[in-house]
Enzyme design. Structure first.
Site, PDB file in Angstrom:
ATOM      1  N   SER A  54       0.855  -1.197   0.000  1.00 28.28           N
ATOM      2  CA  SER A  54       0.000   0.000   0.000  1.00 28.28           C
ATOM      3  C   SER A  54       0.883   1.236   0.000  1.00 28.28           C
ATOM      4  O   SER A  54       2.069   1.155   0.344  1.00 28.28           O
ATOM      5  CB  SER A  54      -0.861  -0.001   1.269  1.00 28.28           C
ATOM      6  OG  SER A  54      -1.563   1.208   1.418  1.00 28.28           O
ATOM      7  N   TYR A 105      -2.434  -0.454  10.711  1.00 26.96           N
ATOM      8  CA  TYR A 105      -2.508  -0.992   9.340  1.00 26.96           C
ATOM      9  C   TYR A 105      -1.243  -0.623   8.560  1.00 26.96           C
ATOM     10  O   TYR A 105      -0.655  -1.468   7.871  1.00 26.96           O
ATOM     11  CB  TYR A 105      -3.752  -0.425   8.639  1.00 26.96           C
ATOM     12  CG  TYR A 105      -3.822  -0.718   7.161  1.00 26.96           C
ATOM     13  CD1 TYR A 105      -4.086  -2.001   6.699  1.00 26.96           C
ATOM     14  CD2 TYR A 105      -3.619   0.295   6.219  1.00 26.96           C
ATOM     15  CE1 TYR A 105      -4.150  -2.270   5.337  1.00 26.96           C
ATOM     16  CE2 TYR A 105      -3.689   0.032   4.863  1.00 26.96           C
ATOM     17  CZ  TYR A 105      -3.953  -1.249   4.419  1.00 26.96           C
ATOM     18  OH  TYR A 105      -4.013  -1.524   3.081  1.00 26.96           O
TER      19      TYR A 105
END
Ligand SMILES: NC(=O)c1ccc[n+]([C@@H]2O[C@H](COP(=O)([O-])OP(=O)(O)OC[C@H]3O[C@@H](n4cnc5c(N)ncnc54)[C@H](OP(=O)(O)O)[C@@H]3O)[C@@H](O)[C@H]2O)c1
Length: 241
Positions: free
Chosen positions: A150, A162
């Protein structure tokens, strides 16, 4: 190139190459499965939602072209069974896309410790298990391993656990690339910015679509064997951070 020579980067019309995708029941994984099928690949669709996988496999032409394999990526036995199902159905594996994952709230006082544990087990341990489970088949095919990291795996976001898991995935991609150097296996990290998928509870604005990331995956997969696209970071034009 003479008319006698074959372009080895293009899928053979006789034996369509095989791409295994985790997190294929939704979002980026499902979009990649659709584009890969459109470009002549056979696909193995893995996630926990068996009904969604079956529906997608049916849409993509049924078991001859698309195989649904329910699998929780946090379970080593299930990952091994997933790969064995692919080999039983299609005899080989040309690429594996470790894409299953989910996010959480920002703030170290948000979410629950159980949510953090599930996130580590899915995003980090699950991706590592997919690498482990697919290396033997990918070694045989001199295949291609792709991991979904990501933007959050490239820059730290405030209070984002995350983001911590995705930094681990970014490190895992480079660790795998170095480990597999000399085997012929290529390794690509896909690093999306904001994509409009069920990842978000609220629909994001000005986001990418799953197919935008699918095109990045297919770009890496379509390179000739001597070219390893190591990282692709794709943001929506409107994303600042
Ligand atoms: N959307 C974004 O903006 C964005 C940005 C950067 C990176 N990413 C990453 O992109 C990947 C795909 O996310 P998405 O945006 O496409 O979200 P999504 O639509 O929610 O898809 C997530 C997929 O992961 C699967 N999954 C979750 N836990 C699993 C488990 N334990 N075992 C097997 N499969 C599991 C889900 O299927 P089941 O629930 O059926 O198991 C689903 O297919 C994730 O790794 C995410 O972190 C997303």
């Amino acid at each position: 190139m003479s008319s006698e020579q074959t372009d080895v980067s293009a899928p053979s019309p006789d034996v369509a190459p095989v791409l295994l995708i985790t997190g294929a029941s939704s979002g980026i994984g499902a979009a990649t499965a659709r584009l890969a099928r459109a470009e002549g690949w056979r696909v193995v669709l893995a996630a926990r939602s068996a009904e969604k996988l079956e529906a997608l496999a049916e849409e993509l032409g049924g078991p001859e072209h698309a195989l649904a394999v329910p699998c929780d990526v946090t379970d080593w036995d299930e990952q091994q069974r997933m790969v064995q199902s692919a080999l039983d159905a299609y005899e080989g594996l040309d690429a594996a896309f470790a894409n299953a994952g989910f996010g959480g709230a920002r703030g170290f006082l948000k979410d629950t410790p159980e949510h953090w544990k599930d996130m580590v087990l899915t995003n980090v341990y699950g991706a590592a298990l997919t690498i482990r489970a697919t290396i033997p088949a990918l070694s045989s095919s001199k295949g291609h391993l792709l991991l979904t990291s990501s933007v959050a795996g490239r820059r730290v976001l405030p209070g984002s656990f995350y983001s911590v898991t995705k930094h681990a995935v970014t490190a895992m991609g480079e660790a795998a690339r170095q480990d597999l150097n000399g085997t012929g296996i290529r390794v690509t990290l896909i690093e999306p910015g904001m994509v409009d998928t069920p990842f978000f509870e609220n629909k994001p604005t000005d986001a990418l679509q799953g197919e935008d990331i699918a095109r990045a995956v297919m770009f890496a997969l379509s390179q000739p064997p001597h070219v390893d696209v190591n990282e692709i970071l794709v943001r929506p034009t409107a994303q600042a951070g």
